[in-house]
Design a protein around this motif. Structure first.
Motif, PDB file in Angstrom:
ATOM      1  N   LEU A  41       0.827  -1.200   0.000  1.00 39.30           N
ATOM      2  CA  LEU A  41       0.000   0.000   0.000  1.00 39.30           C
ATOM      3  C   LEU A  41       0.862   1.250   0.000  1.00 39.30           C
ATOM      4  O   LEU A  41       0.571   2.234  -0.703  1.00 39.30           O
ATOM      5  N   ARG A  53      -8.638   6.960  -1.211  1.00 39.23           N
ATOM      6  CA  ARG A  53      -9.076   5.746  -0.519  1.00 39.23           C
ATOM      7  C   ARG A  53      -7.885   4.931  -0.020  1.00 39.23           C
ATOM      8  O   ARG A  53      -7.959   4.263   1.010  1.00 39.23           O
ATOM      9  N   GLU A  57      -7.341   3.878   3.768  1.00 37.47           N
ATOM     10  CA  GLU A  57      -7.042   2.498   4.172  1.00 37.47           C
ATOM     11  C   GLU A  57      -5.781   2.440   5.030  1.00 37.47           C
ATOM     12  O   GLU A  57      -5.721   1.697   6.020  1.00 37.47           O
ATOM     13  N   THR A  60      -6.688   3.414   8.472  1.00 42.19           N
ATOM     14  CA  THR A  60      -7.401   2.329   9.157  1.00 42.19           C
ATOM     15  C   THR A  60      -6.426   1.276   9.677  1.00 42.19           C
ATOM     16  O   THR A  60      -6.577   0.768  10.793  1.00 42.19           O
ATOM     17  N   ARG A  61      -5.417   0.985   8.894  1.00 39.11           N
ATOM     18  CA  ARG A  61      -4.415   0.003   9.338  1.00 39.11           C
ATOM     19  C   ARG A  61      -3.663   0.518  10.570  1.00 39.11           C
ATOM     20  O   ARG A  61      -3.372  -0.251  11.489  1.00 39.11           O
ATOM     21  N   ALA A  94     -15.154   6.696   2.559  1.00 39.54           N
ATOM     22  CA  ALA A  94     -14.017   6.013   3.178  1.00 39.54           C
ATOM     23  C   ALA A  94     -13.206   6.962   4.045  1.00 39.54           C
ATOM     24  O   ALA A  94     -12.735   6.591   5.126  1.00 39.54           O
ATOM     25  N   GLY A  98     -12.853   6.697   8.119  1.00 41.78           N
ATOM     26  CA  GLY A  98     -11.561   6.689   8.795  1.00 41.78           C
ATOM     27  C   GLY A  98     -11.483   7.749   9.876  1.00 41.78           C
ATOM     28  O   GLY A  98     -10.980   7.499  10.981  1.00 41.78           O
ATOM     29  N   THR A 302     -12.828  -2.731   9.661  1.00 41.02           N
ATOM     30  CA  THR A 302     -13.466  -3.142   8.412  1.00 41.02           C
ATOM     31  C   THR A 302     -13.667  -4.635   8.375  1.00 41.02           C
ATOM     32  O   THR A 302     -13.137  -5.361   9.183  1.00 41.02           O
TER      33      THR A 302
END
Length: 302
Positions: A41, A53, A57, A60-61, A94, A98, A302
């Motif tokens: 990523l 996005r 993400e 979020t990680r 998204a 977050g 998620t």
């Protein structure tokens, strides 16, 4: 003349043999090619810095990393990633989800609910937003709205994140069997080590709340074997040791926990009580932890 004919015959036989061998021999295998390398990523974001996005993400990680390991610096990283995403697409579901997850992780539950609802307005099929909304509404004491959000998430994307939230909602209703069933579903559905450890940890919490120290200890140990960085499971082992009268062992385990997680588990990485619950549990030899005193719905995002 006879010698010439003999030579021609031998040549013909040799050619036939060579042809037969060429058709019957196994072909030489081609050198094995290296499997294609999957882009990380971070590499993708370096290549496509406008991928909002992707930034969401990444945030979020980082939030999940903080939840599992107790590393507070991960929240700062998440905030930075979300700031980048918001500059690109501030109204994207998204990105809003977050931001809501980060607010919930910091116990800003009213703000988290507001952001999650904005994400749902932007995309009614945003399952993760319903999850964060369920977390926030639970902490604000609105259990009916929390259950509605859980139901919506289950309908949209049943999986680890939905099952763990459904388990907590059932536990708050006093339905321990349903809570345990949903955690079983979560563990069966999980394939990432962190998610499997997360489900095992809360199976241990359920057992602990029922006074089954042996089962609780087994689940905490399994969580740590699966994902050694899972600090809440280490705190769970400390609780078991303390309730079992092994105070020196409990102190040693808690010392390991606070080195990584300065805040007590009830206010950081495990489930905290909803806001409508008492702030402190009673103490004494007859007390055992209850669901409301030790758990919080900071589930997988998620």
């Amino acid at each position: 003349m006879r010698a010439l004919a003999l030579f021609a015959g031998l040549a013909l036989v040799g050619a036939v043999l060579i042809t037969l061998v060429s058709f019957t021999s196994a072909p030489t295998p081609a050198p094995a090619a290296d499997p294609p390398r999957r882009e990380t990523l971070q590499e993708r974001l370096r290549r496509l810095p406008g991928d909002h996005r992707g930034w969401a993400e990444l945030a979020t990680r980082h939030i999940d990393q903080a939840r599992l390991t107790g590393d507070p610096s991960a929240y700062t990283k998440a905030e930075g990633a979300l700031a980048t995403a918001a500059k690109i697409a501030p109204k994207d579901d998204a990105v809003l989800t977050g931001q809501a997850a980060l607010a919930a992780a910091r116990h800003e539950f009213a703000r988290a609910a507001e952001l999650a609802e904005s994400a749902i307005d932007a995309n009614p099929y945003a399952a993760a937003a319903y999850g964060v909304l369920a977390d926030a509404r639970t902490q604000l004491g609105d259990l009916r709205a929390a259950q509605q959000a859980v139901d919506a998430m289950m309908a949209l994307r049943p999986g680890v994140a939905a099952f763990t939230r459904a388990s907590y909602a059932a536990e708050l209703r006093g339905d321990v069997e349903t809570a345990r069933t949903y955690l079983d579903y979560a563990h069966e559905d999980a394939w990432l080590p962190a998610d499997r450890a997360y489900a095992r940890y809360y199976q241990g919490e359920l057992a602990l709340h029922e006074g089954d120290l042996e089962t609780a200890a087994r689940h905490y140990a399994d969580a740590l074997n699966t994902y050694p960085a899972h600090i809440p499971a280490r705190a769970g082992q400390a609780k078991v040791a303390a309730l079992d009268g092994r105070l020196s062992e409990a102190l040693s385990l808690y010392d390991q926990v606070v080195q990584r997680l300065p805040l007590p588990p009830s206010t950081s990485s495990s489930r905290a009580r909803p806001a409508s619950k008492p702030a402190s549990p009673p103490t004494g030899p007859s007390w055992k932890p209850s669901a409301s005193s030790t758990r919080r719905p900071e589930c997988a995002t998620t």
